[in-house]
Scaffold this active site. Structure first.
Site, PDB file in Angstrom:
ATOM      1  N   ARG A  49       0.828  -1.225   0.000  1.00 23.68           N
ATOM      2  CA  ARG A  49       0.000   0.000   0.000  1.00 23.68           C
ATOM      3  C   ARG A  49       0.857   1.268   0.000  1.00 23.68           C
ATOM      4  NH1 ARG A  49      -1.989  -3.429  -1.223  1.00 23.68           N
ATOM      5  NH2 ARG A  49      -3.675  -4.657  -0.419  1.00 23.68           N
ATOM      6  N   SER A  54     -10.746   0.597   3.960  1.00 25.86           N
ATOM      7  CA  SER A  54      -9.987   0.395   5.205  1.00 25.86           C
ATOM      8  C   SER A  54      -9.337   1.692   5.648  1.00 25.86           C
ATOM      9  CB  SER A  54      -8.892  -0.653   4.993  1.00 25.86           C
ATOM     10  OG  SER A  54      -9.487  -1.888   4.697  1.00 25.86           O
ATOM     11  N   GLU A  63      -4.407   4.235   6.226  1.00 30.76           N
ATOM     12  CA  GLU A  63      -4.397   3.921   4.797  1.00 30.76           C
ATOM     13  C   GLU A  63      -5.077   5.069   4.041  1.00 30.76           C
ATOM     14  OE1 GLU A  63      -4.938  -0.169   3.716  1.00 30.76           O
ATOM     15  OE2 GLU A  63      -6.039   0.378   1.917  1.00 30.76           O
TER      16      GLU A  63
HETATM   17  C1  FAD Z   1     -15.601   0.256  -0.225  1.00 31.77           C
HETATM   18  C2  FAD Z   1     -14.131   0.453  -0.471  1.00 31.77           C
HETATM   19  C3  FAD Z   1     -13.318  -0.652  -0.579  1.00 31.77           C
HETATM   20  C4  FAD Z   1     -11.947  -0.496  -0.824  1.00 31.77           C
HETATM   21  N1  FAD Z   1     -11.158  -1.615  -0.929  1.00 31.77           N
HETATM   22  C5  FAD Z   1      -9.854  -1.482  -1.200  1.00 31.77           C
HETATM   23  C6  FAD Z   1      -9.013  -2.639  -1.356  1.00 31.77           C
HETATM   24  O1  FAD Z   1      -9.456  -3.767  -1.273  1.00 31.77           O
HETATM   25  N2  FAD Z   1      -7.703  -2.439  -1.606  1.00 31.77           N
HETATM   26  C7  FAD Z   1      -7.153  -1.182  -1.717  1.00 31.77           C
HETATM   27  O2  FAD Z   1      -5.947  -1.068  -1.963  1.00 31.77           O
HETATM   28  N3  FAD Z   1      -7.911  -0.077  -1.571  1.00 31.77           N
HETATM   29  C8  FAD Z   1      -9.241  -0.198  -1.311  1.00 31.77           C
HETATM   30  N4  FAD Z   1     -10.014   0.914  -1.154  1.00 31.77           N
HETATM   31  C9  FAD Z   1      -9.392   2.236  -1.190  1.00 31.77           C
HETATM   32  C10 FAD Z   1      -9.412   2.895  -2.584  1.00 31.77           C
HETATM   33  O3  FAD Z   1     -10.446   2.373  -3.370  1.00 31.77           O
HETATM   34  C11 FAD Z   1      -8.106   2.710  -3.339  1.00 31.77           C
HETATM   35  O4  FAD Z   1      -7.039   3.174  -2.577  1.00 31.77           O
HETATM   36  C12 FAD Z   1      -8.149   3.447  -4.680  1.00 31.77           C
HETATM   37  O5  FAD Z   1      -7.179   2.891  -5.515  1.00 31.77           O
HETATM   38  C13 FAD Z   1      -7.938   4.949  -4.541  1.00 31.77           C
HETATM   39  O6  FAD Z   1      -8.116   5.554  -5.800  1.00 31.77           O
HETATM   40  P1  FAD Z   1      -8.834   6.983  -5.953  1.00 31.77           P
HETATM   41  O7  FAD Z   1      -8.762   7.349  -7.377  1.00 31.77           O
HETATM   42  O8  FAD Z   1     -10.189   6.939  -5.353  1.00 31.77           O
HETATM   43  O9  FAD Z   1      -7.873   7.896  -5.098  1.00 31.77           O
HETATM   44  P2  FAD Z   1      -8.253   9.210  -4.278  1.00 31.77           P
HETATM   45  O10 FAD Z   1      -8.995   8.805  -3.040  1.00 31.77           O
HETATM   46  O11 FAD Z   1      -8.900  10.206  -5.144  1.00 31.77           O
HETATM   47  O12 FAD Z   1      -6.812   9.744  -3.896  1.00 31.77           O
HETATM   48  C14 FAD Z   1      -5.956   8.994  -3.045  1.00 31.77           C
HETATM   49  C15 FAD Z   1      -4.560   9.631  -3.073  1.00 31.77           C
HETATM   50  O13 FAD Z   1      -4.008   9.505  -4.376  1.00 31.77           O
HETATM   51  C16 FAD Z   1      -3.649  10.784  -4.915  1.00 31.77           C
HETATM   52  N5  FAD Z   1      -3.940  10.727  -6.344  1.00 31.77           N
HETATM   53  C17 FAD Z   1      -5.077  10.322  -6.937  1.00 31.77           C
HETATM   54  N6  FAD Z   1      -4.927  10.348  -8.280  1.00 31.77           N
HETATM   55  C18 FAD Z   1      -3.681  10.793  -8.536  1.00 31.77           C
HETATM   56  C19 FAD Z   1      -2.917  11.030  -9.720  1.00 31.77           C
HETATM   57  N7  FAD Z   1      -3.409  10.823 -10.940  1.00 31.77           N
HETATM   58  N8  FAD Z   1      -1.657  11.509  -9.593  1.00 31.77           N
HETATM   59  C20 FAD Z   1      -1.127  11.741  -8.370  1.00 31.77           C
HETATM   60  N9  FAD Z   1      -1.795  11.540  -7.217  1.00 31.77           N
HETATM   61  C21 FAD Z   1      -3.050  11.045  -7.288  1.00 31.77           C
HETATM   62  C22 FAD Z   1      -4.517  11.790  -4.174  1.00 31.77           C
HETATM   63  O14 FAD Z   1      -3.884  13.059  -4.132  1.00 31.77           O
HETATM   64  C23 FAD Z   1      -4.581  11.145  -2.802  1.00 31.77           C
HETATM   65  O15 FAD Z   1      -3.404  11.464  -2.096  1.00 31.77           O
HETATM   66  C24 FAD Z   1     -11.391   0.798  -0.936  1.00 31.77           C
HETATM   67  C25 FAD Z   1     -12.238   1.928  -0.848  1.00 31.77           C
HETATM   68  C26 FAD Z   1     -13.588   1.754  -0.628  1.00 31.77           C
HETATM   69  C27 FAD Z   1     -14.484   2.963  -0.561  1.00 31.77           C
END
Ligand code: FAD
Length: 318
Positions: free
Chosen positions: A182, A233, A310
């Site tokens: 992660r 998480s 996380e």
């Molecule tokens: C119900 C649920 C279940 C989940 N299960 C999992 C799981 O099983 N495993 C897991 O790993 N995660 C899980 N997650 C967490 C999440 O889905 C992941 O971490 C996901 O990959 C985050 O992507 P995002 O685009 O939503 O990021 P965001 O929440 O929009 O951003 C997260 C971080 O990334 C940065 N960021 C985003 N895009 C960019 C970019 N293009 N360039 C630079 N920085 C960027 C942002 O600035 C921020 O710091 C879960 C979330 C939920 C709601």
């Protein structure tokens, strides 16, 4: 609401963005852009549609000392109730494109939704990435924290990552990128913007792929709160901590300190999976922060373990 940042008036920034033809929206409710459905009004949401406008915005922000934060799908962030001392940057346009360049070689934009994309790739018969079809958010967000589940993580399949660092476009082969559980080097270096990834995938047995897609979806539905607003998480599993050969999961520690079901305002530690905090209605970011701090404090006092978050705080929580 504060209307100035770093001494620069927002109305001046607006006219500069118009002049540079950088798309933006004013007074945008960020709670609409995240899975927690928590967050205040961003004075400016900038949405570059290609490399040129992205670099133009980054140069402008650097030259005038205007802070910004990148938002992806908003599924791993707790957004501040007052996100008004920075500009919110969200990629659109070409960053939402997906191409199969040659057989098994995929070029995937960072602003693409992870779940439907990897379901589609799996349905095309490519194996290994079925687990990614259960992770919400966008591809850039998945890359930045090496998202994973059910024994897989996105970096197992990445060939190269296209980034903009210090306003320069670079394509980084995976061997040159530091990553772990992660985490990636990009998480620390907030100057990196992920724009695209390349994956090389192999064809597999379509029945097995179909079975895995179903299995992972069912696993998720049975272990996580369904139809609840959350950011997944909250804490990483503290993998270095073992007691009597047991490797503790974050949810077990949270359960053992009695925080399952704990409430602060409309925020609640999930009864079903206590490493999730859910928004039962109109929770504020400070309600969630109170629960997070209480868990950290109790786990530290009882187990001498400092839990690591996380999810990320997006803006000030004070
Ligand atoms: C119900 C649920 C279940 C989940 N299960 C999992 C799981 O099983 N495993 C897991 O790993 N995660 C899980 N997650 C967490 C999440 O889905 C992941 O971490 C996901 O990959 C985050 O992507 P995002 O685009 O939503 O990021 P965001 O929440 O929009 O951003 C997260 C971080 O990334 C940065 N960021 C985003 N895009 C960019 C970019 N293009 N360039 C630079 N920085 C960027 C942002 O600035 C921020 O710091 C879960 C979330 C939920 C709601």
């Amino acid at each position: 609401m504060k209307k100035e940042i770093s001494g620069i008036d927002f109305s001046k920034i607006e006219s500069d963005l118009l002049f540079r033809k950088i798309p933006f929206a004013k007074d945008f409710d960020l709670s609409k852009l995240c899975s927690f459905k928590i967050g205040g009004i961003a004075p400016l949401l900038v949405e570059p549609e290609n490399e040129e406008t992205l670099i133009s915005f980054l140069s402008y922000s650097k030259n005038f000392g205007i802070p910004y934060k990148v938002l992806g799908g908003g599924s791993n962030v707790l957004i501040s109730d007052y996100p008004n001392d920075f500009i919110t940057l969200r990629l659109g346009g070409v960053f939402k494109e997906f191409h199969e360049k040659s057989e098994g070689r995929f070029e995937i934009g960072s602003a693409i939704n992870t779940t439907p994309t990897f379901r589609k790739i799996s349905n095309l018969g490519y194996e290994g990435v079925e687990f990614l079809s259960t992770i919400p958010g966008w591809v850039g967000g998945a890359v930045i924290q090496n998202a994973g589940c059910y024994g897989g993580e996105i970096f197992d399949f990445i060939q190269s990552v296209d980034v903009i660092q210090n306003n320069n476009y670079t394509s980084l082969p995976v061997e040159k990128i530091k990553y772990g559980y992660r985490s990636t080097e990009f998480l620390k270096n907030k100057n990196t913007i992920i724009t695209r990834i390349v994956m090389n995938l192999k064809q597999g047995d379509s029945k097995e792929i179909e079975f895995k897609l179903k299995e992972f979806r069912e696993k998720r539905n049975s272990s996580q709160p369904e139809n609840k607003k959350s950011a997944g998480s909250v804490f990483k599993n503290p993998d270095s901590i073992k007691e009597k050969d047991k490797k503790w999961k974050a949810w077990e520690l949270i359960d053992l300190v009695g925080m399952r079901g704990a409430v602060s305002g409309d925020a609640q530690v999930s009864e079903k999976h206590c490493n999730f905090i859910v928004n039962n209605g109109n929770a504020l970011s400070r309600d969630v922060k109170i629960l997070i701090e209480k868990i950290e404090d109790l786990v530290f006092k009882k187990f001498n373990i400092q839990l690591e978050k996380e999810i990320e705080f997006f803006g000030s929580m004070d």
